[in-house]
Design an enzyme around this catalytic site. Structure first.
Site, PDB file in Angstrom:
ATOM      1  N   GLU A 163       0.796  -1.233   0.000  1.00  0.00           N
ATOM      2  CA  GLU A 163       0.000   0.000   0.000  1.00  0.00           C
ATOM      3  C   GLU A 163       0.829   1.286   0.000  1.00  0.00           C
ATOM      4  OE1 GLU A 163      -2.751  -0.383   3.265  1.00  0.00           O
ATOM      5  OE2 GLU A 163      -3.590  -2.232   2.480  1.00  0.00           O
ATOM      6  N   ASN A 205       2.037  -5.158  -3.191  1.00  0.00           N
ATOM      7  CA  ASN A 205       0.632  -5.442  -2.902  1.00  0.00           C
ATOM      8  C   ASN A 205      -0.107  -4.143  -2.606  1.00  0.00           C
ATOM      9  OD1 ASN A 205      -1.367  -7.587  -2.289  1.00  0.00           O
ATOM     10  ND2 ASN A 205      -1.301  -6.782  -0.201  1.00  0.00           N
ATOM     11  N   HIS A 242     -10.519  -5.582  -2.552  1.00  0.00           N
ATOM     12  CA  HIS A 242     -11.619  -5.399  -1.596  1.00  0.00           C
ATOM     13  C   HIS A 242     -12.713  -4.632  -2.338  1.00  0.00           C
ATOM     14  CE1 HIS A 242      -9.331  -6.809   1.835  1.00  0.00           C
ATOM     15  NE2 HIS A 242      -8.338  -5.990   1.537  1.00  0.00           N
ATOM     16  N   GLU A 271      -6.533 -10.364  -1.400  1.00  0.00           N
ATOM     17  CA  GLU A 271      -7.356 -10.119  -0.201  1.00  0.00           C
ATOM     18  C   GLU A 271      -8.828  -9.992  -0.590  1.00  0.00           C
ATOM     19  OE1 GLU A 271      -5.792  -6.864   2.147  1.00  0.00           O
ATOM     20  OE2 GLU A 271      -3.726  -7.481   1.778  1.00  0.00           O
ATOM     21  N   ASP A 273     -12.584  -9.761  -1.097  1.00  0.00           N
ATOM     22  CA  ASP A 273     -13.914  -9.804  -0.477  1.00  0.00           C
ATOM     23  C   ASP A 273     -14.804  -8.866  -1.271  1.00  0.00           C
ATOM     24  OD1 ASP A 273     -12.926  -7.361   0.574  1.00  0.00           O
ATOM     25  OD2 ASP A 273     -12.629  -8.195   2.563  1.00  0.00           O
TER      26      ASP A 273
HETATM   27  O1  G3I Z   1      -5.738  -8.110  18.972  1.00  0.00           O
HETATM   28  C1  G3I Z   1      -6.219  -6.850  19.451  1.00  0.00           C
HETATM   29  C2  G3I Z   1      -7.074  -7.016  20.665  1.00  0.00           C
HETATM   30  O2  G3I Z   1      -6.283  -7.537  21.697  1.00  0.00           O
HETATM   31  C3  G3I Z   1      -7.654  -5.673  21.039  1.00  0.00           C
HETATM   32  O3  G3I Z   1      -8.510  -5.824  22.119  1.00  0.00           O
HETATM   33  C4  G3I Z   1      -8.408  -5.077  19.886  1.00  0.00           C
HETATM   34  C5  G3I Z   1      -8.929  -3.687  20.186  1.00  0.00           C
HETATM   35  O4  G3I Z   1      -9.035  -2.883  19.063  1.00  0.00           O
HETATM   36  O5  G3I Z   1      -7.537  -4.966  18.788  1.00  0.00           O
HETATM   37  C6  G3I Z   1      -7.031  -6.223  18.360  1.00  0.00           C
HETATM   38  O6  G3I Z   1      -6.211  -6.012  17.239  1.00  0.00           O
HETATM   39  C7  G3I Z   1      -6.851  -5.689  16.028  1.00  0.00           C
HETATM   40  C8  G3I Z   1      -6.426  -6.681  14.978  1.00  0.00           C
HETATM   41  O7  G3I Z   1      -6.984  -6.329  13.722  1.00  0.00           O
HETATM   42  C9  G3I Z   1      -6.866  -8.115  15.315  1.00  0.00           C
HETATM   43  O8  G3I Z   1      -8.248  -8.223  15.282  1.00  0.00           O
HETATM   44  C10 G3I Z   1      -6.439  -4.290  15.610  1.00  0.00           C
HETATM   45  O9  G3I Z   1      -6.950  -3.332  16.515  1.00  0.00           O
HETATM   46  C11 G3I Z   1      -6.924  -3.993  14.224  1.00  0.00           C
HETATM   47  O10 G3I Z   1      -6.352  -2.771  13.795  1.00  0.00           O
HETATM   48  C12 G3I Z   1      -6.508  -5.087  13.272  1.00  0.00           C
HETATM   49  O11 G3I Z   1      -7.109  -4.813  12.037  1.00  0.00           O
HETATM   50  C13 G3I Z   1      -6.492  -5.437  10.934  1.00  0.00           C
HETATM   51  C14 G3I Z   1      -6.132  -4.386   9.897  1.00  0.00           C
HETATM   52  O12 G3I Z   1      -5.567  -5.009   8.752  1.00  0.00           O
HETATM   53  C15 G3I Z   1      -5.122  -3.392  10.424  1.00  0.00           C
HETATM   54  O13 G3I Z   1      -4.769  -2.474   9.472  1.00  0.00           O
HETATM   55  C16 G3I Z   1      -7.453  -6.451  10.334  1.00  0.00           C
HETATM   56  O14 G3I Z   1      -7.638  -7.520  11.247  1.00  0.00           O
HETATM   57  C17 G3I Z   1      -6.887  -7.002   9.032  1.00  0.00           C
HETATM   58  O15 G3I Z   1      -7.882  -7.764   8.389  1.00  0.00           O
HETATM   59  C18 G3I Z   1      -6.492  -5.851   8.116  1.00  0.00           C
HETATM   60  O16 G3I Z   1      -5.906  -6.391   6.964  1.00  0.00           O
HETATM   61  C19 G3I Z   1      -5.553  -5.432   5.967  1.00  0.00           C
HETATM   62  C20 G3I Z   1      -4.350  -5.965   5.243  1.00  0.00           C
HETATM   63  O17 G3I Z   1      -3.309  -6.225   6.142  1.00  0.00           O
HETATM   64  C21 G3I Z   1      -3.882  -4.981   4.161  1.00  0.00           C
HETATM   65  N1  G3I Z   1      -4.961  -4.647   3.269  1.00  0.00           N
HETATM   66  C22 G3I Z   1      -6.189  -4.166   3.910  1.00  0.00           C
HETATM   67  C23 G3I Z   1      -6.663  -5.183   4.941  1.00  0.00           C
HETATM   68  C24 G3I Z   1      -7.978  -4.758   5.522  1.00  0.00           C
HETATM   69  O18 G3I Z   1      -7.823  -3.583   6.291  1.00  0.00           O
END
Ligand code: G3I
Length: 460
Positions: A163, A205, A242, A271, A273
């Protein structure tokens, strides 16, 4: 070795499926992939592709989740566990436990692993977020080197950089602390990754790079073209894909995939969806990938809707209860119905052909050409379809007169003479022979306005 990695991954999956998934030493019982053609992974493998999903490590204790994972998929991307904040939470203190768990789960079941991601402006550890300049550049390169070395031999591909381009009309780089270390930060990351794991495919990516007419897509395309021209080690481009109401699937998606592939890189859908999970749209995405020889595989970003980062959009292939949605059936059918792609791999074949080449008969039925144009303000893409007449042809030349102000900037699947006014196009080595009544396509991009184009075709 690098060029065979994707195929090795799908071959392994196919062999696993065909052998009943009971390879020695593998703890596979009820979760083994079923026979080829009845699961996403097996069907994709039959087409020389993989079908993957993002996996969240903490869900590996959920048996409903792992039952689907182990049954359906043959490629895994760690959803968060390989990101910079997860693998280097304190500077020079690396933490691989959560990522290793996913890698071990996948590899012990014959699935391959895609590494995501070595360098990104987002999800940096706090210590890195506050760095800048040469200290940040060195820290980033050290991170790439250490993490790629740790997983050497275990991942088939890395999203080396994620990105890095801006949304909107600029077509340029996104501002970030990494970008501010100098425009060459991306190629520096790729060179460090290649040195650390020479066997892994190295990918760029990004999201919102699906629509061929978008400035961001063109910006990434120009970077990849430049990298290939200068020998920067890049092997592949990941299209996150996405799709939602603001950023929908578009019919020129296939043009995007094939145009990047024509640069000499593999492409993957990384990715996927789709808001609402339209079966038709899922089917189109699969068909687009299968139509491009260098589109090696598709990864969906989660298993059940409830696993999605956009759960409320119900964008995935399985319901919250794990049952298959209509989109699943559409994807499986598209994989099973897929036809053999016509565009060739650019890597040399590893095995010499054993049959003597046959001499194509001279063409006598001529050829025709039609052109379709995708015009936007200031530019267009033309896709030219060359169709043989009543006899097979062994070569073709197309003439196209461009209106004043139209200038060709790049082309794929044909040799070009001239970029303004009268342009002539001849087949390249792999698409000159066209069977009677059959067609092949090439394309070009130009500045200006296409107007009405009237191609002529002569066969040899
Ligand atoms: O694990 C913690 C948890 O302990 C806490 O209580 C909670 C509170 O917010 O956060 C949890 O972590 C989160 C994590 O996902 C696991 O669920 C983070 O806050 C959250 O920011 C994180 O989001 C991820 C996101 O990337 C971050 O940018 C998404 O799961 C993940 O699907 C997403 O994936 C990205 C790709 O890497 C790049 N392309 C876009 C895609 C979608 O955003």
């Amino acid at each position: 070795m690098r060029s065979t990695r994707w195929k090795a991954a799908s071959r392994a999956a196919l062999a696993l499926a065909g052998a009943g998934a009971l390879a020695a030493g593998m703890a596979l019982t009820a979760t083994a992939p079923a026979a080829a053609g009845t699961t996403l992974g097996a069907s994709a493998a039959e087409k020389g592709r993989y079908f993957g999903t993002a996996v969240a490590g903490f869900k590996l204790s959920d048996s409903a989740y792992t039952t689907i994972l182990n049954r359906e998929f043959n490629m895994v991307t760690a959803e968060n566990e390989m990101k910079m904040n997860a693998t280097e939470p304190q500077q020079n203190q690396f933490s691989y436990g959560a990522a290793d768990q996913i890698v071990n789960h996948a590899r012990s079941r014959g699935m391959s692993v895609r590494g995501h991601t070595l360098a990104w402006h987002s999800q940096q550890p706090g210590w890195m977020e506050s760095m800048s300049g040469s200290a940040l550049r060195q820290a980033m390169l050290n991170h790439v080197t250490q993490v790629a070395t740790h997983f050497r031999g275990q991942v088939v591909a890395w999203d080396v950089v994620n990105e890095a381009f801006a949304d909107g009309s600029s077509g340029g780089r996104r501002d970030s602390n990494l970008q501010r270390t100098g425009n060459d930060w991306i190629e520096a990351a790729f060179r460090a990754a290649r040195a650390a794991d020479p066997g892994a495919k190295l990918c760029y990516n990004d999201y919102n790079t699906d629509n061929w007419t978008h400035a961001k897509t063109q910006g990434v395309y120009n970077m990849v073209r430049d990298f290939k021209a200068r020998g920067v080690p890049i092997d592949c481009v990941g299209f996150q894909s996405h799709f939602n109401n603001e950023s929908p699937y578009v019919s020129n998606y296939r043009t995007t995939l094939s145009s990047f592939a024509a640069l000499g890189v593999d492409v993957q859908i990384t990715e996927l969806d789709i808001q609402g999970a339209s079966a038709n749209t899922y089917r189109s995405v699969v068909e687009d990938c299968l139509a491009v020889a260098r589109c090696n595989g598709i990864t969906v970003w989660g298993i059940r809707d409830s696993d999605s980062w956009r759960a409320s959009q119900t964008p995935l292939l399985f319901n919250n209860n794990g049952s298959k949605k209509p989109a699943y059936d559409a994807v499986l059918a598209a994989l099973n119905n897929g036809t053999t792609p016509t565009d060739p791999p650019t890597d040399p074949p590893t095995d010499p052909p054993t049959d003597p080449p046959t001499t194509p008969p001279p063409g006598s039925g001529g050829c025709t050409a039609t052109v379709s144009v995708n015009q936007w303000t200031g530019g267009f893409v033309a896709t030219v379809k060359v169709t043989a007449g009543s006899s097979a042809i062994s070569g073709w030349t197309i003439g196209i007169g461009l209106p004043s102000g139209a200038t060709v900037t790049n082309a794929w699947n044909a040799n070009r003479s001239g970029n303004t006014g009268t342009t002539n196009w001849t087949n390249v080595a792999y698409n000159g022979r066209v069977g009677a009544g059959q067609s092949t396509e090439y394309g070009f991009q130009a500045n200006g306005t296409a107007g009405s184009l009237s191609p002529t075709c002569s066969a040899s």
